[in-house]
Motif scaffolding. Structure first.
Motif, PDB file in Angstrom:
ATOM      1  N   ALA A 137       0.845  -1.206   0.000  1.00  0.00           N
ATOM      2  CA  ALA A 137       0.000   0.000   0.000  1.00  0.00           C
ATOM      3  C   ALA A 137       0.875   1.249   0.000  1.00  0.00           C
ATOM      4  N   ARG A 138       1.961   1.217   0.757  1.00  0.00           N
ATOM      5  CA  ARG A 138       2.833   2.389   0.815  1.00  0.00           C
ATOM      6  C   ARG A 138       3.593   2.586  -0.497  1.00  0.00           C
ATOM      7  N   LEU A 139       4.076   1.481  -1.070  1.00  0.00           N
ATOM      8  CA  LEU A 139       4.856   1.596  -2.309  1.00  0.00           C
ATOM      9  C   LEU A 139       3.968   2.086  -3.450  1.00  0.00           C
ATOM     10  N   GLY A 140       2.768   1.545  -3.529  1.00  0.00           N
ATOM     11  CA  GLY A 140       1.860   1.948  -4.621  1.00  0.00           C
ATOM     12  C   GLY A 140       2.524   1.738  -5.966  1.00  0.00           C
ATOM     13  N   ASP A 141       2.450   2.771  -6.812  1.00  0.00           N
ATOM     14  CA  ASP A 141       3.028   2.670  -8.159  1.00  0.00           C
ATOM     15  C   ASP A 141       4.441   3.239  -8.215  1.00  0.00           C
ATOM     16  N   ALA A 142       4.982   3.583  -7.065  1.00  0.00           N
ATOM     17  CA  ALA A 142       6.314   4.215  -7.071  1.00  0.00           C
ATOM     18  C   ALA A 142       7.379   3.200  -7.481  1.00  0.00           C
ATOM     19  N   GLU A 143       8.481   3.737  -7.984  1.00  0.00           N
ATOM     20  CA  GLU A 143       9.577   2.860  -8.387  1.00  0.00           C
ATOM     21  C   GLU A 143      10.324   2.343  -7.157  1.00  0.00           C
ATOM     22  N   TRP A 144      10.608   3.254  -6.226  1.00  0.00           N
ATOM     23  CA  TRP A 144      11.348   2.926  -5.011  1.00  0.00           C
ATOM     24  C   TRP A 144      10.583   3.474  -3.814  1.00  0.00           C
ATOM     25  N   LEU A 145      11.008   3.126  -2.614  1.00  0.00           N
ATOM     26  CA  LEU A 145      10.207   3.438  -1.436  1.00  0.00           C
ATOM     27  C   LEU A 145      10.108   4.930  -1.125  1.00  0.00           C
ATOM     28  N   ASP A 146      11.156   5.673  -1.424  1.00  0.00           N
ATOM     29  CA  ASP A 146      11.117   7.106  -1.087  1.00  0.00           C
ATOM     30  C   ASP A 146      12.035   7.863  -2.048  1.00  0.00           C
ATOM     31  N   GLY A 147      11.527   8.206  -3.197  1.00  0.00           N
ATOM     32  CA  GLY A 147      12.356   8.924  -4.168  1.00  0.00           C
ATOM     33  C   GLY A 147      13.260   7.961  -4.914  1.00  0.00           C
ATOM     34  N   GLY A 148      14.553   8.317  -4.990  1.00  0.00           N
ATOM     35  CA  GLY A 148      15.489   7.481  -5.740  1.00  0.00           C
ATOM     36  C   GLY A 148      15.887   6.218  -4.972  1.00  0.00           C
ATOM     37  N   PHE A 149      16.497   5.282  -5.682  1.00  0.00           N
ATOM     38  CA  PHE A 149      16.981   4.051  -5.054  1.00  0.00           C
ATOM     39  C   PHE A 149      17.933   4.405  -3.914  1.00  0.00           C
TER      40      PHE A 149
END
Ligand SMILES: N[C@@H](CCC(=O)N[C@@H](CS)C(=O)NCC(=O)O)C(=O)O
Length: 213
Positions: A148-160
């Motif tokens: 749920a937190r990741l959603g459609d994002a590539e990484w968890l918080d901004g860049g890898f």
């Protein structure tokens, strides 16, 4: 200064990359640090020379000059602090990336390890059939929250970041069970981690050790 890590001379997983030296190799590859590996047998892990490096008799350890570390969290954090590539420069972004490292190790990894142990070490016990659904539910609860937190994002918080490196490493242990595939965005996230050239180099290096004649 030469960096030396320890790894199993034969990993029980036969080179699937689940032994924790892979995380450390990955961090070193992401930050472009050359390293040497000292291979250790299960017996040698429990002998005084290794216990002096890791009181719990485990791999991996990390030596660099007069620094000797154990615990992958501490090792990856050390690497990320001293070399560019794994932690953002901005203090708040950096703190959040570190938070994800801790989340991987202290919130996500424990139920996954419990599940792995229930299968591998306790699979033949009479109570395992009743217990396994409970253990798996605890894994699913955390994966659902993480997905749920990741959603459609590539990484968890901004860049890898080192947070993703640790989270992907922890989630990889679930791959064979199929549980990860119940959460397609997490499965895709893990695949993105594995697709990184630095991960591939780390994986191949441990595979070469574990498949040598
Ligand atoms: N919390 C430790 C766990 C280390 C660990 O479990 N190492 C395993 C290999 S992945 C090991 O050495 N197992 C052998 C043993 O415990 O005897 C870390 O993150 O470094």
């Amino acid at each position: 200064m030469t960096i030396t890590i320890t790894a199993f001379d034969r990993s029980p997983d036969g080179g699937k990359g689940l032994a924790r030296d892979t995380r450390v190799r990955w961090a070193l590859e992401e930050t472009g640090q050359p390293y040497a590996v000292r291979l250790v047998s299960f017996r040698a892990l429990k002998e005084p020379a290794h216990l002096a490096l890791n009181p719990f008799g485990q791999i991996p350890t990390y030596e660099e000059g007069d620094i000797a570390l154990f615990e992958t969290g501490a090792i990856v954090f050390h690497i990320a602090q001293h070399h560019a590539g794994l932690l953002p420069g901005d203090a708040a972004d950096r703190a959040r990336a570190i938070t994800w490292m801790f989340a991987a190790l202290s919130t996500i990894e424990p139920p996954i390890l419990e599940f792995a142990n229930a299968k591998l070490l306790e699979g033949d016990k009479p109570w395992t059939r009743d217990r396994m659904p409970l253990v798996l539910d605890r894994v699913r609860v955390r994966l659902k929250q993480l997905a749920a937190r990741l959603g459609d994002a590539e990484w968890l918080d901004g860049g890898f970041s080192a947070g993703d490196l640790m989270m992907v490493s922890v989630l990889l242990r679930l791959r064979a069970s199929g549980v990860l595939d119940e959460f397609p965005n997490l499965a895709a996230y893990v695949a993105r981690g594995e697709a990184r050239p630095a991960y591939s180099r780390a994986f191949q290096a441990q595979l070469a050790v574990n498949t040598r004649p």
